[in-house]
Design a protein around this motif. Structure first.
Motif, PDB file in Angstrom:
ATOM      1  N   ALA A 137       0.994  -1.206   0.034  1.00  0.00           N
ATOM      2  CA  ALA A 137      -0.133   0.176  -0.045  1.00  0.00           C
ATOM      3  C   ALA A 137       0.930   1.217  -0.019  1.00  0.00           C
ATOM      4  CB  ALA A 137      -1.134  -0.062   1.344  1.00  0.00           C
ATOM      5  N   GLN A 138       0.428   2.162  -0.682  1.00  0.00           N
ATOM      6  CA  GLN A 138       1.179   3.472  -0.727  1.00  0.00           C
ATOM      7  C   GLN A 138       0.308   4.827  -1.096  1.00  0.00           C
ATOM      8  OE1 GLN A 138       3.760   3.859  -4.054  1.00  0.00           O
ATOM      9  NE2 GLN A 138       5.286   3.878  -2.557  1.00  0.00           N
ATOM     10  N   GLU A 139       0.620   5.732  -0.385  1.00  0.00           N
ATOM     11  CA  GLU A 139      -0.222   7.002  -0.418  1.00  0.00           C
ATOM     12  C   GLU A 139       0.667   8.231  -0.381  1.00  0.00           C
ATOM     13  OE1 GLU A 139      -3.884   8.884   2.008  1.00  0.00           O
ATOM     14  OE2 GLU A 139      -3.999   6.917   1.379  1.00  0.00           O
ATOM     15  N   TRP A 140       0.353   9.435  -1.175  1.00  0.00           N
ATOM     16  CA  TRP A 140       1.366  10.493  -0.945  1.00  0.00           C
ATOM     17  C   TRP A 140       0.600  11.669  -0.013  1.00  0.00           C
ATOM     18  CZ3 TRP A 140      -0.609  15.142  -2.698  1.00  0.00           C
ATOM     19  CH2 TRP A 140      -1.706  15.074  -3.590  1.00  0.00           C
ATOM     20  N   CYS A 141       1.285  12.636   0.102  1.00  0.00           N
ATOM     21  CA  CYS A 141       0.839  13.827   0.942  1.00  0.00           C
ATOM     22  C   CYS A 141       1.765  14.913   0.531  1.00  0.00           C
ATOM     23  CB  CYS A 141       0.720  13.570   2.418  1.00  0.00           C
ATOM     24  SG  CYS A 141       2.637  13.493   3.035  1.00  0.00           S
ATOM     25  N   PHE A 142       1.366  16.326   0.771  1.00  0.00           N
ATOM     26  CA  PHE A 142       2.144  17.379   0.298  1.00  0.00           C
ATOM     27  C   PHE A 142       3.260  17.737   1.563  1.00  0.00           C
ATOM     28  CE2 PHE A 142      -1.286  18.726  -2.447  1.00  0.00           C
ATOM     29  CZ  PHE A 142      -0.857  18.708  -3.574  1.00  0.00           C
ATOM     30  N   VAL A 143       4.263  18.374   1.102  1.00  0.00           N
ATOM     31  CA  VAL A 143       5.307  18.602   2.280  1.00  0.00           C
ATOM     32  C   VAL A 143       5.177  20.174   2.436  1.00  0.00           C
ATOM     33  CG1 VAL A 143       7.650  19.016   2.619  1.00  0.00           C
ATOM     34  CG2 VAL A 143       7.158  16.846   1.715  1.00  0.00           C
ATOM     35  N   LYS A 144       4.840  20.899   3.472  1.00  0.00           N
ATOM     36  CA  LYS A 144       4.655  22.321   3.622  1.00  0.00           C
ATOM     37  C   LYS A 144       5.841  22.867   3.403  1.00  0.00           C
ATOM     38  CE  LYS A 144       0.565  22.210   6.896  1.00  0.00           C
ATOM     39  NZ  LYS A 144       0.325  22.774   8.236  1.00  0.00           N
ATOM     40  N   LYS A 145       5.714  24.310   2.913  1.00  0.00           N
ATOM     41  CA  LYS A 145       6.886  24.880   2.836  1.00  0.00           C
ATOM     42  C   LYS A 145       7.430  25.223   4.115  1.00  0.00           C
ATOM     43  CE  LYS A 145       6.676  27.491  -1.529  1.00  0.00           C
ATOM     44  NZ  LYS A 145       7.761  26.737  -2.281  1.00  0.00           N
ATOM     45  N   GLY A 146       8.989  25.127   4.561  1.00  0.00           N
ATOM     46  CA  GLY A 146       9.526  25.461   5.670  1.00  0.00           C
ATOM     47  C   GLY A 146       9.483  24.296   6.693  1.00  0.00           C
ATOM     48  N   GLU A 147       8.680  23.113   6.289  1.00  0.00           N
ATOM     49  CA  GLU A 147       8.285  22.182   7.432  1.00  0.00           C
ATOM     50  C   GLU A 147       9.778  21.413   7.637  1.00  0.00           C
ATOM     51  OE1 GLU A 147       4.577  19.398   8.051  1.00  0.00           O
ATOM     52  OE2 GLU A 147       5.554  19.172   5.967  1.00  0.00           O
ATOM     53  N   THR A 148       9.776  21.099   8.939  1.00  0.00           N
ATOM     54  CA  THR A 148      11.222  20.350   9.321  1.00  0.00           C
ATOM     55  C   THR A 148      10.608  18.831   9.292  1.00  0.00           C
ATOM     56  OG1 THR A 148      10.355  19.830  11.694  1.00  0.00           O
ATOM     57  CG2 THR A 148      11.803  21.794  11.035  1.00  0.00           C
ATOM     58  N   ALA A 149      11.663  17.800   9.111  1.00  0.00           N
ATOM     59  CA  ALA A 149      11.500  16.415   9.146  1.00  0.00           C
ATOM     60  C   ALA A 149      10.685  15.916  10.226  1.00  0.00           C
ATOM     61  CB  ALA A 149      12.769  15.721   9.062  1.00  0.00           C
ATOM     62  N   ARG A 150      10.776  16.483  11.521  1.00  0.00           N
ATOM     63  CA  ARG A 150       9.906  16.068  12.568  1.00  0.00           C
ATOM     64  C   ARG A 150       8.612  16.784  12.554  1.00  0.00           C
ATOM     65  NH1 ARG A 150      11.177  14.604  18.021  1.00  0.00           N
ATOM     66  NH2 ARG A 150       9.420  14.678  19.343  1.00  0.00           N
ATOM     67  N   GLU A 151       8.172  17.912  11.986  1.00  0.00           N
ATOM     68  CA  GLU A 151       6.857  18.511  11.698  1.00  0.00           C
ATOM     69  C   GLU A 151       6.156  17.454  10.675  1.00  0.00           C
ATOM     70  OE1 GLU A 151       8.043  23.020  12.741  1.00  0.00           O
ATOM     71  OE2 GLU A 151       8.177  22.240  10.763  1.00  0.00           O
ATOM     72  N   LEU A 152       7.015  17.114   9.675  1.00  0.00           N
ATOM     73  CA  LEU A 152       6.043  16.265   8.384  1.00  0.00           C
ATOM     74  C   LEU A 152       5.802  14.840   9.017  1.00  0.00           C
ATOM     75  CD1 LEU A 152       5.483  15.791   5.633  1.00  0.00           C
ATOM     76  CD2 LEU A 152       7.819  15.305   5.206  1.00  0.00           C
ATOM     77  N   TRP A 153       6.438  14.317   9.699  1.00  0.00           N
ATOM     78  CA  TRP A 153       6.459  12.955  10.473  1.00  0.00           C
ATOM     79  C   TRP A 153       5.275  12.935  11.234  1.00  0.00           C
ATOM     80  CZ3 TRP A 153       7.061   7.998  10.466  1.00  0.00           C
ATOM     81  CH2 TRP A 153       6.700   7.395  11.549  1.00  0.00           C
ATOM     82  N   GLU A 154       5.311  14.160  12.366  1.00  0.00           N
ATOM     83  CA  GLU A 154       4.129  14.104  13.145  1.00  0.00           C
ATOM     84  C   GLU A 154       2.706  14.500  12.794  1.00  0.00           C
ATOM     85  OE1 GLU A 154       5.629  16.662  16.193  1.00  0.00           O
ATOM     86  OE2 GLU A 154       6.797  15.179  17.133  1.00  0.00           O
ATOM     87  N   ARG A 155       2.778  15.557  11.640  1.00  0.00           N
ATOM     88  CA  ARG A 155       1.674  16.035  10.998  1.00  0.00           C
ATOM     89  C   ARG A 155       1.149  14.875   9.976  1.00  0.00           C
ATOM     90  NH1 ARG A 155       0.527  17.892   6.033  1.00  0.00           N
ATOM     91  NH2 ARG A 155       2.465  18.079   5.438  1.00  0.00           N
ATOM     92  N   ALA A 156       2.017  14.226   9.259  1.00  0.00           N
ATOM     93  CA  ALA A 156       1.367  13.530   8.004  1.00  0.00           C
ATOM     94  C   ALA A 156       1.763  12.084   7.896  1.00  0.00           C
ATOM     95  CB  ALA A 156       1.648  14.343   6.495  1.00  0.00           C
ATOM     96  N   LEU A 157       3.130  11.921   8.385  1.00  0.00           N
ATOM     97  CA  LEU A 157       3.466  10.569   7.921  1.00  0.00           C
ATOM     98  C   LEU A 157       3.176   9.449   8.951  1.00  0.00           C
ATOM     99  CD1 LEU A 157       7.174  11.462   6.247  1.00  0.00           C
ATOM    100  CD2 LEU A 157       4.755  10.980   5.047  1.00  0.00           C
ATOM    101  N   ALA A 158       3.447   9.758  10.235  1.00  0.00           N
ATOM    102  CA  ALA A 158       3.063   8.828  11.322  1.00  0.00           C
ATOM    103  C   ALA A 158       1.748   8.180  11.152  1.00  0.00           C
ATOM    104  CB  ALA A 158       3.440   9.478  12.550  1.00  0.00           C
ATOM    105  N   PRO A 159       0.669   9.629  11.159  1.00  0.00           N
ATOM    106  CA  PRO A 159      -0.806   9.038  10.767  1.00  0.00           C
ATOM    107  C   PRO A 159      -0.949   8.201   9.474  1.00  0.00           C
ATOM    108  CG  PRO A 159      -0.528  11.245  11.669  1.00  0.00           C
ATOM    109  CD  PRO A 159       0.833  10.817  11.141  1.00  0.00           C
ATOM    110  N   LEU A 160      -0.253   8.557   8.610  1.00  0.00           N
ATOM    111  CA  LEU A 160      -0.489   8.106   7.388  1.00  0.00           C
ATOM    112  C   LEU A 160       0.046   6.459   7.447  1.00  0.00           C
ATOM    113  CD1 LEU A 160      -1.267   7.748   4.229  1.00  0.00           C
ATOM    114  CD2 LEU A 160       0.886   8.867   3.831  1.00  0.00           C
ATOM    115  N   GLY A 161       1.049   6.215   8.085  1.00  0.00           N
ATOM    116  CA  GLY A 161       1.640   4.811   8.560  1.00  0.00           C
ATOM    117  C   GLY A 161       0.578   4.014   9.097  1.00  0.00           C
ATOM    118  N   HIS A 162       0.126   4.685  10.174  1.00  0.00           N
ATOM    119  CA  HIS A 162      -1.020   3.932  10.812  1.00  0.00           C
ATOM    120  C   HIS A 162      -2.330   3.542   9.949  1.00  0.00           C
ATOM    121  CE1 HIS A 162       0.596   5.611  14.744  1.00  0.00           C
ATOM    122  NE2 HIS A 162       0.893   4.325  14.581  1.00  0.00           N
TER     123      HIS A 162
END
Length: 196
Positions: A137-162
Motif C-alpha cells: 500500500a502507498q499514499e502521498w501527501c504534500f510537504v509544507k514550505k519550511g516544514e522540518t522532518a519532525r513536523e512532517l513526520w508528526e503531521r502527516a507521515l506517522a498518521p499515514l503509516g497507521h
C-alpha cells in the motif's frame, strides 16, 4: 490474525494500539531494548515481550509460534529470511517515503533535504534488502514550505503509516494474503543517516 510486532518508541506503541483496534491478536512484541516504551506498553497489555539478541537482526526464534504476520513499526533491525519464513504470510513494514525513493534510515530527513514537494508512506513486504520488498500500500501527501522532518513526520507521515498498516492488515484478515506490486528500481534513491 496473529501478529508478532517488531518495533520501538512512540510509533511502536501507537501501532500496537492500532493493530488491536483492528481486531488483530498481537501475540508477541519484539524489541531491541527491554526498557523501550513499546516493551512497557506490551507488558501492561499482557503481551509477551522478547528482547532481540542482536539489535540489528531479528531471528526466527524471536518470532512467536503460530504467527500469521510480522509487522515492523520503527524498527531498524533486519528481519532474517528464516524469521520471515516462520510467519505464515511473511512480514510487512512501514517506510515514510514513496518507495523506492529514499530507501534508508533517514527517509524523512532526505525528503526535506532534497526539497521534495510531495512525500508519502509505503507499507512494503519485508525482504532480504532493506526497504526493497514489494509494495502492499502507498499514499502521498504534500510537504509544507519550511516544514522540518519532525513536523512532517508528526503531521502527516506517522498518521499515514497507521492508516496504511491498518488497511493492509484488514486486507490480510479478509483475503488471507497480502497485496503486492514490485518496486520500480529506476526510481530508487538512498537515504543514509545524516548524523555527523
Amino acid at each position: 490474525m496473529r501478529i508478532t510486532l517488531v518495533g520501538s518508541r512512540h510509533f511502536g506503541v501507537t501501532t500496537l494500539n492500532m493493530l488491536r483496534q483492528h481486531g488483530a491478536d498481537v501475540i508477541r512484541v519484539v524489541v531491541a531494548d527491554a526498557e523501550d516504551r513499546l516493551a512497557a506498553a506490551a507488558r501492561t497489555a499482557g503481551i509477551e515481550v522478547k528482547v532481540q539478541a542482536d539489535p540489528r537482526l531479528v531471528v526466527a526464534a524471536e518470532i512467536a509460534e503460530a504467527t500469521d504476520l510480522i509487522v515492523t513499526a520503527h524498527s531498524h533491525a533486519r528481519i532474517a529470511k528464516e524469521a520471515l519464513a516462520a510467519a505464515r504470510l511473511g512480514g510487512i513494514g512501514y517506510h515514510p517515503s514513496l518507495l523506492p525513493r529514499h530507501r534508508g534510515i533517514a527517509a524523512v530527513e532526505w525528503t526535506i533535504r532534497e526539497g521534495d514537494p510531495i512525500a508519502g508512506g509505503t507499507v512494503y513486504h519485508l525482504a532480504d534488502r532493506m526497504d526493497a520488498g514489494a509494495i502492499a500500500a502507498q499514499e502521498w501527501c504534500f510537504v509544507k514550505k519550511g516544514e522540518t522532518a519532525r513536523e512532517l513526520w508528526e503531521r502527516a507521515l506517522a498518521p499515514l503509516g497507521h492508516k496504511l498498516l491498518g488497511e493492509v492488515v484488514d486486507y490480510a484478515m479478509t483475503h488471507d494474503s497480502l497485496p503486492a506490486k514490485p518496486q520500480d528500481e529506476q526510481f530508487a534513491t538512498n537515504a543514509p543517516s545524516l548524523a555527523k
